[in-house]
Design an enzyme around this catalytic site. Structure first.
Site, PDB file in Angstrom:
ATOM      1  N   GLY A   1      -5.253  41.822 -25.598  1.00  0.00           N
ATOM      2  CA  GLY A   1      -4.066  42.651 -25.767  1.00  0.00           C
ATOM      3  C   GLY A   1      -3.784  43.259 -27.127  1.00  0.00           C
ATOM      4  O   GLY A   1      -2.872  44.075 -27.236  1.00  0.00           O
TER       5      GLY A   1
ATOM      6  N   GLU B   1      -9.233  37.132 -25.476  1.00  0.00           N
ATOM      7  CA  GLU B   1     -10.027  38.036 -24.623  1.00  0.00           C
ATOM      8  C   GLU B   1      -9.826  39.500 -25.012  1.00  0.00           C
ATOM      9  O   GLU B   1      -9.272  40.284 -24.230  1.00  0.00           O
ATOM     10  CB  GLU B   1      -9.622  37.852 -23.161  1.00  0.00           C
ATOM     11  CG  GLU B   1      -9.904  36.487 -22.603  1.00  0.00           C
ATOM     12  CD  GLU B   1      -9.234  36.270 -21.246  1.00  0.00           C
ATOM     13  OE1 GLU B   1      -8.426  37.110 -20.833  1.00  0.00           O
ATOM     14  OE2 GLU B   1      -9.519  35.258 -20.617  1.00  0.00           O
ATOM     15  N   PRO B   2     -10.283  39.898 -26.192  1.00  0.00           N
ATOM     16  CA  PRO B   2     -10.083  41.290 -26.593  1.00  0.00           C
ATOM     17  C   PRO B   2     -10.973  42.246 -25.815  1.00  0.00           C
ATOM     18  O   PRO B   2     -12.140  41.955 -25.559  1.00  0.00           O
ATOM     19  CB  PRO B   2     -10.498  41.286 -28.065  1.00  0.00           C
ATOM     20  CG  PRO B   2     -11.514  40.180 -28.157  1.00  0.00           C
ATOM     21  CD  PRO B   2     -11.027  39.119 -27.197  1.00  0.00           C
ATOM     22  N   GLY B   3     -10.409  43.356 -25.386  1.00  0.00           N
ATOM     23  CA  GLY B   3     -11.193  44.417 -24.766  1.00  0.00           C
ATOM     24  C   GLY B   3     -11.102  45.651 -25.647  1.00  0.00           C
ATOM     25  O   GLY B   3     -12.020  46.008 -26.378  1.00  0.00           O
TER      26      GLY B   3
ATOM     27  N   ARG C   1      -6.467  58.571 -18.896  1.00  0.00           N
ATOM     28  CA  ARG C   1      -5.382  57.785 -19.508  1.00  0.00           C
ATOM     29  C   ARG C   1      -4.110  58.579 -19.767  1.00  0.00           C
ATOM     30  O   ARG C   1      -3.024  58.029 -19.733  1.00  0.00           O
ATOM     31  CB  ARG C   1      -5.869  57.059 -20.763  1.00  0.00           C
ATOM     32  CG  ARG C   1      -6.945  56.007 -20.436  1.00  0.00           C
ATOM     33  CD  ARG C   1      -7.248  55.074 -21.597  1.00  0.00           C
ATOM     34  NE  ARG C   1      -6.153  54.175 -21.897  1.00  0.00           N
ATOM     35  CZ  ARG C   1      -5.319  54.309 -22.901  1.00  0.00           C
ATOM     36  NH1 ARG C   1      -5.455  55.322 -23.749  1.00  0.00           N
ATOM     37  NH2 ARG C   1      -4.351  53.439 -23.090  1.00  0.00           N
TER      38      ARG C   1
ATOM     39  N   TYR D   1      -0.933  57.170 -18.001  1.00  0.00           N
ATOM     40  CA  TYR D   1       0.035  56.483 -18.873  1.00  0.00           C
ATOM     41  C   TYR D   1       0.676  57.389 -19.922  1.00  0.00           C
ATOM     42  O   TYR D   1       1.376  56.897 -20.807  1.00  0.00           O
ATOM     43  CB  TYR D   1      -0.634  55.338 -19.650  1.00  0.00           C
ATOM     44  CG  TYR D   1      -1.652  54.511 -18.914  1.00  0.00           C
ATOM     45  CD1 TYR D   1      -1.284  53.722 -17.827  1.00  0.00           C
ATOM     46  CD2 TYR D   1      -2.984  54.490 -19.321  1.00  0.00           C
ATOM     47  CE1 TYR D   1      -2.224  52.949 -17.174  1.00  0.00           C
ATOM     48  CE2 TYR D   1      -3.926  53.717 -18.662  1.00  0.00           C
ATOM     49  CZ  TYR D   1      -3.538  52.945 -17.591  1.00  0.00           C
ATOM     50  OH  TYR D   1      -4.470  52.176 -16.949  1.00  0.00           O
TER      51      TYR D   1
ATOM     52  N   CYS E   1      -9.329  70.409 -10.286  1.00  0.00           N
ATOM     53  CA  CYS E   1      -8.363  71.205  -9.535  1.00  0.00           C
ATOM     54  C   CYS E   1      -7.097  70.412  -9.352  1.00  0.00           C
ATOM     55  O   CYS E   1      -6.817  69.895  -8.263  1.00  0.00           O
ATOM     56  CB  CYS E   1      -8.950  71.598  -8.196  1.00  0.00           C
ATOM     57  SG  CYS E   1     -10.263  72.764  -8.417  1.00  0.00           S
ATOM     58  N   GLU E   2      -6.364  70.258 -10.425  1.00  0.00           N
ATOM     59  CA  GLU E   2      -5.120  69.494 -10.396  1.00  0.00           C
ATOM     60  C   GLU E   2      -4.380  69.795 -11.696  1.00  0.00           C
ATOM     61  O   GLU E   2      -4.966  69.649 -12.780  1.00  0.00           O
ATOM     62  CB  GLU E   2      -5.482  68.002 -10.298  1.00  0.00           C
ATOM     63  CG  GLU E   2      -4.309  67.113 -10.428  1.00  0.00           C
ATOM     64  CD  GLU E   2      -4.510  65.736  -9.788  1.00  0.00           C
ATOM     65  OE1 GLU E   2      -5.443  65.554  -8.969  1.00  0.00           O
ATOM     66  OE2 GLU E   2      -3.709  64.860 -10.113  1.00  0.00           O
TER      67      GLU E   2
ATOM     68  N   TYR F   1     -11.510  51.846 -21.896  1.00  0.00           N
ATOM     69  CA  TYR F   1     -10.851  52.317 -20.677  1.00  0.00           C
ATOM     70  C   TYR F   1     -11.021  53.816 -20.442  1.00  0.00           C
ATOM     71  O   TYR F   1     -10.124  54.466 -19.914  1.00  0.00           O
ATOM     72  CB  TYR F   1      -9.365  51.922 -20.685  1.00  0.00           C
ATOM     73  CG  TYR F   1      -9.160  50.429 -20.837  1.00  0.00           C
ATOM     74  CD1 TYR F   1      -9.533  49.564 -19.821  1.00  0.00           C
ATOM     75  CD2 TYR F   1      -8.623  49.892 -21.998  1.00  0.00           C
ATOM     76  CE1 TYR F   1      -9.367  48.190 -19.957  1.00  0.00           C
ATOM     77  CE2 TYR F   1      -8.451  48.505 -22.146  1.00  0.00           C
ATOM     78  CZ  TYR F   1      -8.829  47.670 -21.115  1.00  0.00           C
ATOM     79  OH  TYR F   1      -8.668  46.319 -21.255  1.00  0.00           O
TER      80      TYR F   1
HETATM   81  N1  LLP Z   1      -7.742  39.625 -20.365  1.00  0.00           N
HETATM   82  C1  LLP Z   1      -7.156  39.954 -19.202  1.00  0.00           C
HETATM   83  C2  LLP Z   1      -6.930  38.929 -18.197  1.00  0.00           C
HETATM   84  C3  LLP Z   1      -6.800  41.297 -18.956  1.00  0.00           C
HETATM   85  O1  LLP Z   1      -6.211  41.623 -17.810  1.00  0.00           O
HETATM   86  C4  LLP Z   1      -7.048  42.282 -19.943  1.00  0.00           C
HETATM   87  C5  LLP Z   1      -6.700  43.686 -19.701  1.00  0.00           C
HETATM   88  C6  LLP Z   1      -7.675  41.888 -21.136  1.00  0.00           C
HETATM   89  C7  LLP Z   1      -7.993  40.537 -21.321  1.00  0.00           C
HETATM   90  C8  LLP Z   1      -8.008  42.863 -22.231  1.00  0.00           C
HETATM   91  O2  LLP Z   1      -6.872  43.457 -22.780  1.00  0.00           O
HETATM   92  P1  LLP Z   1      -7.048  44.445 -24.056  1.00  0.00           P
HETATM   93  O3  LLP Z   1      -7.496  43.603 -25.231  1.00  0.00           O
HETATM   94  O4  LLP Z   1      -8.054  45.459 -23.707  1.00  0.00           O
HETATM   95  O5  LLP Z   1      -5.696  45.033 -24.227  1.00  0.00           O
HETATM   96  N2  LLP Z   1      -6.367  50.503 -18.305  1.00  0.00           N
HETATM   97  C9  LLP Z   1      -5.348  50.202 -19.291  1.00  0.00           C
HETATM   98  C10 LLP Z   1      -5.496  48.806 -19.846  1.00  0.00           C
HETATM   99  C11 LLP Z   1      -5.446  47.758 -18.761  1.00  0.00           C
HETATM  100  C12 LLP Z   1      -5.657  46.384 -19.311  1.00  0.00           C
HETATM  101  C13 LLP Z   1      -5.912  45.427 -18.206  1.00  0.00           C
HETATM  102  N3  LLP Z   1      -6.183  44.097 -18.625  1.00  0.00           N
HETATM  103  C14 LLP Z   1      -5.427  51.245 -20.411  1.00  0.00           C
HETATM  104  O6  LLP Z   1      -6.227  52.160 -20.304  1.00  0.00           O
HETATM  105  O7  LLP Z   1      -4.650  51.179 -21.348  1.00  0.00           O
END
Ligand code: LLP
Length: 432
Positions: free
Chosen positions: A247, A289-291, A329, A333, A360-361, A390
């Site tokens: 997050g 859990e960084p994404g 995105r 959002y 086409c939108e 994402y």
């Molecule tokens: N762990 C869990 C269980 C999650 O559901 C997520 C993201 C993460 C870790 C990673 O979170 P991050 O570090 O990336 O914030 N599609 C949306 C973001 C959806 C996130 C879903 N879960 C966007 O484009 O902003």
């Protein structure tokens, strides 16, 4: 510039030290570029912060939903991260890339019987169990396969992370996890402990995405440790792992909030250790859990301008050869991005226009109200920054638009990690 891997030389935009206008010519557009050193550097920042923190044996788990392709699992394995996977597709990609599956954490609020069996067969290390049904089915299938499966239980701590609603997941009324507040989380732990084929290792929460407030994970830790103490007192079980999810937010435009991630990690770990002592618990090992914060600033997207429409007295549009298919995105959002004209990067921006895609939108807007040089014309290259997270992973084939390739940049050379989809790829599942 927004990040130090973005520079301008002789009016051209450079990314990871390479001329983006040349890369656009060589690989075509739309094009995802990814800075491999930046991905690796972001992994190391997490690894180092967790290595020296107050919670023993702590680890970072890359949330691969942010950007999932074979090469990235190889990279994060080399950098010593674990992987968060949410579907058979992510599991299969990781396994095929040689990822050590005992370091994979299988998430999700609705794992089918087939998903569960597949994940066990692939040797997934941990299931992050979401609900009562999953505990029953996982126990049964693990038993049939003669496996004792390690699990974490996903709970909702009731924390509002002050972010946008679609990505806020830690609140009590969330579709994810079981709520501590209602007593259901404690019931679920009791159930997990009663299952002979499950090994209860700890608890998990994910409060949301794009978190900038430094106290969000501190508040979550306090709730989670309070719950761990309750489990110990009432059920006699101790948690080994505390997984606080992902997050941390990243900067998409100048002036946006920032957070010092390594410093926040240290502070969170210290709080977890202090609270453990206070409650008479053994300090758990931490998982984060960084994404987004691993890949977002490692990516940009390049497009070619097709038309510049000036509707006198109303507004202007710059149309490009990609759009909501490669970056949904804004449509989803209203996410903000920084946009530059890659081949006119030091020209003054004296015109405002919406950057729109080819679909086409009318909602196919990549970014409204962008400043462009008024000389912008067909054939110019436009770059959208911070698209590493994402974008590719949420791309679609709407309007039968093929997905762009991913080209990795490292040490002045470029290599295709995901090739461009062809028209035949689009037909590959069709039966005539
Ligand atoms: N762990 C869990 C269980 C999650 O559901 C997520 C993201 C993460 C870790 C990673 O979170 P991050 O570090 O990336 O914030 N599609 C949306 C973001 C959806 C996130 C879903 N879960 C966007 O484009 O902003």
């Amino acid at each position: 510039m927004l990040y130090d891997n973005i520079t301008v030389k002789d009016g051209k935009l450079f990314f990871a030290g390479m001329d983006t206008t040349l890369l656009a010519k060589k690989h075509g557009t739309p094009l995802y570029l990814m800075d491999e050193d930046r991905i690796r550097g972001n992994c190391r920042a997490y690894r180092d912060a967790l290595k020296g923190c107050a919670c023993p044996d702590s680890e970072a788990v890359y949330a691969s939903k942010a950007c999932s392709f074979a090469g990235i699992y190889k990279m994060i394995a080399e950098e010593g991260l674990c992987a968060d996977v949410v579907s058979p597709g992510e599991i299969y990609t990781a396994k095929k890339a040689g990822f050590p599956m005992e370091r994979a954490y299988f998430q999700g609020n609705n794992k089918t019987d087939e998903d569960i069996a597949f994940a066990i067969d692939c040797g997934v290390g941990y299931f992050v169990c979401d609900n009562f049904e999953e505990l029953d089915v996982l126990d049964r299938i693990a038993g049939e396969k003669g496996v004792r499966q390690k699990i974490l239980l996903r709970v909702t701590p009731g924390i509002d992370p002050h972010t946008y609603a679609e990505v806020s997941t830690g609140k009590v009324d969330s579709k994810f996890g079981v709520a501590i507040e209602t007593g259901q989380a404690a019931e679920a732990v009791q159930k997990a402990l009663s299952k002979k084929n499950l090994i209860f290792e700890g608890i998990h929460c994910h409060v949301g995405s794009m978190v900038f407030d430094s106290d969000v994970f501190l508040r979550a830790s306090a709730v989670m440790l309070g719950f761990a103490a309750e489990i110990k007192k009432n059920l006699g079980a101790e948690i080994k792992i505390l997984d606080l999810g992902g997050g941390y937010g990243v900067k998409y435009y100048p002036g946006q909030g920032e957070i010092d991630i390594p410093q926040n990690i240290k502070a969170v770990a210290k709080r977890v250790a202090e609270l453990s002592e206070e409650y008479g618990l053994k300090t758990p090992s931490l998982r984060l859990e960084p994404g987004r914060s691993i890949v977002a600033d490692a990516g940009i997207t390049l497009y070619t301008v097709g038309s510049v429409k000036k509707i006198t007295g109303y507004k202007n549009y710059v149309s490009v050869d990609g759009g909501m298919t490669d970056n949904p995105r804004y449509a989803l959002y209203e996410s903000k991005y920084t946009v530059l004209t890659a081949n006119k990067a030091d020209s003054p921006c004296d015109m405002t226009a919406d950057l729109v895609g080819r679909c086409c939108e009318s909602g196919d807007i990549i970014q409204p109200g962008v400043s462009f040089p008024s000389s912008i014309e067909r054939g110019d290259a436009v770059a959208v920054l911070t698209t590493g997270a994402y974008n590719y992973s949420m791309a679609s084939n709407y309007n039968r638009v093929p997905r762009p390739p991913i080209v990795l940049l490292r040490g002045g050379s470029d290599r295709v990690a995901v090739r461009r989809e062809s028209l035949d790829d689009l037909l590959s599942n069709d039966i005539v």
